[in-house]
Structures are given as C-alpha cells and as structure tokens.
Scaffold this motif. Structure first.
Motif, short mmCIF file in Angstrom:
data_model
loop_
_atom_site.label_atom_id
_atom_site.label_comp_id
_atom_site.label_asym_id
_atom_site.label_seq_id
_atom_site.Cartn_x
_atom_site.Cartn_y
_atom_site.Cartn_z
N VAL A 82 7.45 -2.53 -11.19
CA VAL A 82 7.98 -1.45 -12.01
C VAL A 82 6.94 -0.35 -12.10
O VAL A 82 5.78 -0.58 -12.42
N ALA A 83 7.38 0.88 -11.82
CA ALA A 83 6.47 2.02 -11.87
C ALA A 83 6.26 2.47 -13.30
O ALA A 83 7.20 2.64 -14.05
N THR A 84 5.01 2.65 -13.69
CA THR A 84 4.70 3.16 -15.02
C THR A 84 4.24 4.61 -14.93
O THR A 84 3.96 5.22 -15.94
N SER A 85 4.14 5.15 -13.76
CA SER A 85 3.63 6.49 -13.55
C SER A 85 4.76 7.51 -13.47
O SER A 85 5.73 7.31 -12.74
N PRO A 86 4.63 8.64 -14.18
CA PRO A 86 5.62 9.71 -14.03
C PRO A 86 5.70 10.20 -12.59
O PRO A 86 6.78 10.57 -12.11
N ASP A 87 4.57 10.23 -11.88
CA ASP A 87 4.57 10.67 -10.48
C ASP A 87 5.43 9.76 -9.62
O ASP A 87 6.21 10.23 -8.77
N ALA A 88 5.31 8.44 -9.83
CA ALA A 88 6.10 7.50 -9.04
C ALA A 88 7.58 7.67 -9.33
O ALA A 88 8.42 7.64 -8.42
N ALA A 89 7.93 7.86 -10.59
CA ALA A 89 9.33 8.03 -10.97
C ALA A 89 9.90 9.30 -10.34
O ALA A 89 11.01 9.30 -9.81
N ALA A 90 9.15 10.39 -10.41
CA ALA A 90 9.62 11.66 -9.85
C ALA A 90 9.77 11.57 -8.34
O ALA A 90 10.72 12.11 -7.75
N LYS A 91 8.86 10.86 -7.69
CA LYS A 91 8.89 10.77 -6.24
C LYS A 91 10.07 9.94 -5.76
O LYS A 91 10.76 10.31 -4.80
N ILE A 92 10.34 8.82 -6.41
CA ILE A 92 11.45 7.99 -5.97
C ILE A 92 12.79 8.69 -6.25
O ILE A 92 13.75 8.54 -5.50
N SER A 93 12.83 9.49 -7.30
CA SER A 93 14.02 10.29 -7.57
C SER A 93 14.21 11.33 -6.48
O SER A 93 15.34 11.56 -6.02
N ALA A 94 13.13 11.95 -6.02
CA ALA A 94 13.21 12.93 -4.94
C ALA A 94 13.63 12.26 -3.63
O ALA A 94 14.39 12.84 -2.84
N TYR A 95 13.15 11.06 -3.39
CA TYR A 95 13.57 10.32 -2.20
C TYR A 95 15.08 10.04 -2.25
O TYR A 95 15.78 10.11 -1.23
N THR A 96 15.56 9.68 -3.43
CA THR A 96 16.99 9.41 -3.58
C THR A 96 17.80 10.66 -3.28
O THR A 96 18.81 10.60 -2.57
N GLU A 97 17.37 11.80 -3.80
CA GLU A 97 18.07 13.05 -3.54
C GLU A 97 18.05 13.39 -2.05
O GLU A 97 19.05 13.85 -1.49
N ALA A 98 16.91 13.17 -1.41
CA ALA A 98 16.80 13.46 0.03
C ALA A 98 17.74 12.57 0.83
O ALA A 98 18.42 13.04 1.76
N TYR A 99 17.80 11.29 0.48
CA TYR A 99 18.69 10.36 1.20
C TYR A 99 20.14 10.77 1.02
O TYR A 99 20.91 10.81 1.99
N ASN A 100 20.52 11.09 -0.22
CA ASN A 100 21.90 11.51 -0.46
C ASN A 100 22.24 12.76 0.34
O ASN A 100 23.36 12.92 0.82
N GLY A 101 21.26 13.67 0.49
CA GLY A 101 21.49 14.86 1.30
C GLY A 101 21.68 14.52 2.77
O GLY A 101 22.54 15.10 3.45
#
Length: 308
Positions: free
Chosen positions: A35-54
């Motif tokens: 489990v990620a406790t870092s805001p950076d990790a959370a933001a990055k995985i969210s960006a990866y999700t958006e990129a994949y959906n695109g």
C-alpha cells in the motif's frame, strides 16, 4: 477482445491506498505490491490509469492497430483506395510519458510503463510517415512498393505495443488491487457504507468483465460458472446498496451530499444493467452482448470517477 477502462483509485483523506512496489511508500525493492503511503505514488498511479484509459479509448492503440491490419496491405493494388488511421496513439503516448516522469518510484509498474512507451514510440515513428503516405495517395506513385515493404514491420510493431500494453495493464491492476483492502477498511471504519458498497461493487464488476479475455471464453462453461457466482454476489450487493442509498438520502442535508448519493445510485443502476447483459451473454455467447456488458461497465467507471 474489447478492453476495459480502469477505475481511478480514490485517495482517501490521510490514507493513500494505491499500490507501490517495495516497502510502504518506498518504491523500489523486490517488486512486491504494497500500500502506497506517499502522495507522489498515489498521483503517479492515477496518472498511469488515465494514460491506460486513453490508450484503449475509441481511437486508441487497439482500434488503430485493427484499422491498419484490416487494410490488408499485402493483398492490395496501387489502384485501390487504401485508408489507414493514426488514431489517438500519440496523445496516449504523451500521457504515458508524462506519468513516467512524475516523482515517485513504483518498481515493476514503472518498468512496464517504460517498455510500453518505448514500443509506442516505435509505432509512432513508422505509423506517422505511413499515414501521410496513404493519406496523400503517394502509394499510387510508387506502385505501393513502400507500403508493402514496410507492412510486416508495422504489424510487428503494433503487436509488440499491444503486448506491452497488456503487460502494463496486468501490473497496473495488480498494484491497484493491492491497495483495495486498505481502502475498504478505511471506508468501513468511517461508517461510509454507501462508499464501501460502491467500491466492492466496482471491484466485483471489474472481476466479472475481466473473465472474458479471448473469443473462445464466450463459450467456456467453466468461465460462466465463475461469472454466475460473481453476478449473483454483485446482484445481492447492489440490492443492499440501494437500501443504503435510500437510508442515506433521508439523512442528507447538504446539496453536494445529495448529488453524490445520486451518482452512487447511477453507478448501481449501470452495474445492474451490466449484470443483465452478462445474463444475455450467457444465453447468446455473442460478442455484441459482450460489448454491451463492457460498455455498461465502462459507463459505470466514468460515473464512479466523478464521485468526490
């Protein structure tokens, strides 16, 4: 087969529940999910999700590759009208590259993302000039010589990128799911039963549509046995969710809270439609019914992502 959009992970106040590799919030390590406790990790995985959906969207990588392959270049004549598309692959690649550049280390997911980006760069380097070649009908000037000479490599590069995208998605799903239990625990501890039910329903729905990975799965009795169990569980959960939403509405006083409950209700309705389409699919074994089921799931994803 049709691709599934991935629900954006929800970052809860004080608890970042998206997954990272290595120790909690550390990145690196042995590639195990944590489990990620870092805001950076959370933001990055969210960006990866958006990129994949695109990349899987209407004119994304799979659709663009299919359009190219359907042109059947080796069997065509220079006198034919040949059309290929460059789709939205460049936009998707740009989002992926931007996600990779974000701070935070996600171990194996970063590696899969970099491999996918490298494959997409190769696709774009060849596809861009070929699109211009076909769009301007330059193939009539060289008797389709260049098109036929480059066709096998273009197909190979598309296939490599599609494989890299599947590998990336597998790791993305793995890491997102690693944080799901922590998110559910937080929702339950907060007494947010509607949010808890919604998260559970989205996870079960993703698992249901994810059972069907290739055409032969549509006639596999063992897969439908798993599907029946998931559909039954999800159906029961949605019934509980409707009751929880109705109860929450009687207590809601703020306009934002009422609006949020309306969106939760819409998600439940879309997932109910998805169950109905699954049951149609069980009878028909039809790819069109499979598409309808995935469309309902993707619509639910879009609505769930709007909940704040």
């Amino acid at each position: 087969m049709l691709k599934l959009k991935v629900r954006q992970g929800v970052v809860l106040a004080g608890l970042f529940t998206l997954a990272a590799c290595g120790g909690a919030g550390s990145g690196g390590g042995n590639g195990s999910a944590a489990v990620a406790t870092s805001p950076d990790a959370a933001a990055k995985i969210s960006a990866y999700t958006e990129a994949y959906n695109g990349l899987i969207d209407t004119f994304g990588l799979p659709a663009t590759a299919d359009t190219y392959k359907q042109a059947k270049i080796p069997s065509r004549s220079p006198s034919d009208s040949i059309n290929v598309s460059d789709g939205w692959v460049e936009t998707g690649e740009g989002k992926l590259k931007a996600a990779i550049a974000l701070p935070g280390s996600l171990g194996d997911l970063d590696k899969k993302a970099e491999a996918l980006d490298a494959a997409l760069v190769k696709v774009l380097a060849r596809l861009g000039p070929l699109y211009q070649y076909y769009n301007t009908k330059a193939y009539r000037e060289d008797a389709l010589k260049r098109g036929k000479a480059e066709d096998a490599q273009m197909v190979a590069e598309f296939d490599a990128a599609l494989k890299a995208m599947d590998d990336f998605n597998a790791e993305l799903v793995k890491q997102r799911r690693a944080g799901a239990e922590a998110e559910l625990a937080k929702l339950k501890a907060d007494g947010n039963i509607v949010g808890y039910n919604n998260k559970q329903a989205m996870l079960q729905a993703e698992e249901l549509v994810g059972l069907f990975d290739k055409p032969e799965d549509l006639k596999d009795a063992a897969i439908f046995a798993k599907g029946d169990a998931l559909a039954s569980s999800l159906d029961k959960l949605l019934t509980e969710q409707q009751k929880a939403i109705a109860e929450a509405k009687t207590k809601a006083t703020e306009p934002l809270e009422k609006s949020r409950l309306g969106t939760y209700e819409l998600v439940a309705e879309m997932l109910g439609s998805m169950i109905g389409q699954y049951r149609e699919l069980k009878q028909s074994h039809s790819s069109s019914d499979m598409k309808s089921m995935i469309d309902s799931y993707n619509n639910a994803v879009g609505s769930a992502n709007r909940i704040s």
